[in-house]
Design a protein around this motif. Structure first.
Motif, PDB file in Angstrom:
ATOM      1  N   LEU A  30      -0.127   9.832  -2.967  1.00 15.20           N
ATOM      2  CA  LEU A  30      -1.248   9.846  -2.028  1.00 15.20           C
ATOM      3  C   LEU A  30      -0.703  10.053  -0.614  1.00 15.20           C
ATOM      4  CD1 LEU A  30      -3.225   6.806  -3.478  1.00 15.20           C
ATOM      5  CD2 LEU A  30      -3.702   9.235  -3.828  1.00 15.20           C
ATOM      6  N   ASP A  82      -4.810   7.808   6.055  1.00 13.82           N
ATOM      7  CA  ASP A  82      -6.160   7.914   5.502  1.00 13.82           C
ATOM      8  C   ASP A  82      -7.121   7.935   6.689  1.00 13.82           C
ATOM      9  OD1 ASP A  82      -8.662   7.624   4.304  1.00 13.82           O
ATOM     10  OD2 ASP A  82      -7.992   6.082   2.898  1.00 13.82           O
ATOM     11  N   LYS A  93       0.764   4.160  -2.747  1.00 14.73           N
ATOM     12  CA  LYS A  93       0.511   5.547  -2.357  1.00 14.73           C
ATOM     13  C   LYS A  93       1.642   6.463  -2.809  1.00 14.73           C
ATOM     14  CE  LYS A  93      -2.483   5.023   1.687  1.00 14.73           C
ATOM     15  NZ  LYS A  93      -2.578   5.318   3.135  1.00 14.73           N
ATOM     16  N   HIS A 116       1.624   7.222  -6.526  1.00 16.49           N
ATOM     17  CA  HIS A 116       0.526   8.094  -6.956  1.00 16.49           C
ATOM     18  C   HIS A 116       0.409   9.350  -6.091  1.00 16.49           C
ATOM     19  CE1 HIS A 116      -0.864   5.240  -9.945  1.00 16.49           C
ATOM     20  NE2 HIS A 116      -0.577   4.305  -9.060  1.00 16.49           N
ATOM     21  N   VAL A 168       0.846  -1.197   0.000  1.00 17.93           N
ATOM     22  CA  VAL A 168       0.000   0.000   0.000  1.00 17.93           C
ATOM     23  C   VAL A 168       0.881   1.246   0.000  1.00 17.93           C
ATOM     24  CG1 VAL A 168      -1.665   1.361   1.354  1.00 17.93           C
ATOM     25  CG2 VAL A 168      -1.980  -1.108   1.103  1.00 17.93           C
ATOM     26  N   HIS A 174       4.962   4.330   5.608  1.00 22.88           N
ATOM     27  CA  HIS A 174       4.500   4.939   4.352  1.00 22.88           C
ATOM     28  C   HIS A 174       5.229   6.253   4.079  1.00 22.88           C
ATOM     29  CE1 HIS A 174       0.394   2.653   4.056  1.00 22.88           C
ATOM     30  NE2 HIS A 174       1.439   1.847   4.083  1.00 22.88           N
TER      31      HIS A 174
END
Length: 137
Positions: A70, A74, A65, A68, A61, A114
């Protein structure tokens, strides 16, 4: 509270019968205690492997992310997961507040990972490297 500075055993050195109670309690009680602890040890090992699998998935993930652009977190997903896990905890007769604290800890670690993946992705993109190759190196 007294803190003991005992060395942490390596997994190869783990002694499932280690106890500061040895010799202080009845042998039958000790045997039952060790039997129950054996189940706990198995559960702990399973938890470690489950967490490893979960973090493998969240790493994917993180790469998606980053590719892109992101955000690492979240909040909508996190709130839904916390509510879901609180309900599951209640159904399982586990303290929902504990389950929420545990999930919040995991979420914090995932977001930290992340963010690191996104940073590596940006650094690699700026240098012309393939972003995933940089993160996996």
């Amino acid at each position: 509270m007294t803190q003991h500075n005992l060395p942490a055993p390596d997994s190869d050195d783990f002694d499932p019968s280690a106890s500061s109670l040895a010799g202080q309690v009845d042998n039958a009680v000790m045997a039952e205690l060790l039997s129950i602890r054996s189940s706990i040890d198995n559960i702990d090992a399973t938890l470690v492997y489950l967490l490893a699998e979960r973090f493998k998935a969240t790493q994917k993930v993180g790469f998606l992310k980053a590719a892109h652009r992101l955000p690492a977190g979240d909040p909508g997903r996190e709130a839904a997961q916390i509510a879901r896990l609180r309900r599951l905890a209640e159904d399982a007769h586990l303290d929902p507040a504990f389950a929420e604290k545990f999930l919040n800890f995991i979420i914090g670690e995932v977001i930290r990972h992340h963010e690191a993946i996104a940073e590596d992705h940006q650094t690699a993109a700026g240098s012309g490297q393939h972003p995933q190759a940089s993160a996996l190196a």
